[in-house]
Scaffold this motif. Structure first.
Motif, PDB file in Angstrom:
ATOM      1  N   PHE A  81      40.686  37.431  36.490  1.00 30.88           N
ATOM      2  CA  PHE A  81      40.519  38.872  35.839  1.00 30.88           C
ATOM      3  C   PHE A  81      39.935  40.038  36.858  1.00 30.88           C
ATOM      4  O   PHE A  81      40.564  41.026  36.975  1.00 30.88           O
ATOM      5  N   LEU A  82      38.843  39.579  37.643  1.00 28.34           N
ATOM      6  CA  LEU A  82      38.458  40.510  38.754  1.00 28.34           C
ATOM      7  C   LEU A  82      39.379  40.961  39.797  1.00 28.34           C
ATOM      8  O   LEU A  82      39.610  42.320  40.134  1.00 28.34           O
ATOM      9  N   GLN A  83      40.184  40.118  40.186  1.00 25.01           N
ATOM     10  CA  GLN A  83      41.243  40.244  41.014  1.00 25.01           C
ATOM     11  C   GLN A  83      42.201  41.457  40.421  1.00 25.01           C
ATOM     12  O   GLN A  83      42.612  42.291  41.103  1.00 25.01           O
ATOM     13  N   LYS A  84      42.634  41.112  39.281  1.00 22.85           N
ATOM     14  CA  LYS A  84      43.630  41.877  38.691  1.00 22.85           C
ATOM     15  C   LYS A  84      42.699  43.380  38.412  1.00 22.85           C
ATOM     16  O   LYS A  84      43.662  44.390  38.692  1.00 22.85           O
ATOM     17  N   GLU A  85      41.630  43.359  38.003  1.00 23.75           N
ATOM     18  CA  GLU A  85      40.974  44.783  37.876  1.00 23.75           C
ATOM     19  C   GLU A  85      40.868  45.447  39.116  1.00 23.75           C
ATOM     20  O   GLU A  85      40.929  46.671  38.974  1.00 23.75           O
ATOM     21  N   ASN A  86      40.520  44.835  40.133  1.00 28.20           N
ATOM     22  CA  ASN A  86      40.582  45.372  41.597  1.00 28.20           C
ATOM     23  C   ASN A  86      41.598  45.725  42.032  1.00 28.20           C
ATOM     24  O   ASN A  86      41.657  46.979  42.454  1.00 28.20           O
TER      25      ASN A  86
END
Length: 98
Positions: A81-86
């Motif tokens: 999730f954090l990779q996509k958000e980043n």
């Protein structure tokens, strides 16, 4: 490197002969970048291929590594999730900087 050169996904996709959506999937790692595409991208960015080349590693292989480390699945989901958000935030920042 694309962002450093202030090129949009659409601009680089046009320069290497693919659609923006296809390029986006490749940049995100959803689909692999072929060696020929790496060469084209390097040429457009005016760098050596080895400066930007990243060997393709499937998400399945990455998860296998994490499984061997006994990392809880909810952590892996949060990382994803954090990779996509980043990535999305980097794109928004790029747009705002223009």
């Amino acid at each position: 490197m694309r962002l450093k050169r202030q090129l949009s996904q659409e601009e680089i996709a046009d320069l290497i002969g693919m659609t923006q959506s296809t390029y986006s999937r490749k940049e995100k790692g959803v689909t692999n970048i072929t060696m020929q595409e790496w060469i084209k991208i390097a040429k457009v960015l005016a760098v050596e291929k080895d400066e930007i080349y990243q060997a393709s590693i499937s998400k399945k292989d990455i998860f296998k590594v994490f499984e061997n480390l006994n990392i809880p699945p909810e952590f892996l989901e949060k990382i994803n999730f954090l990779q996509k958000e980043n990535f999305e935030l980097q794109e928004k920042l790029r747009i705002l900087q223009k």
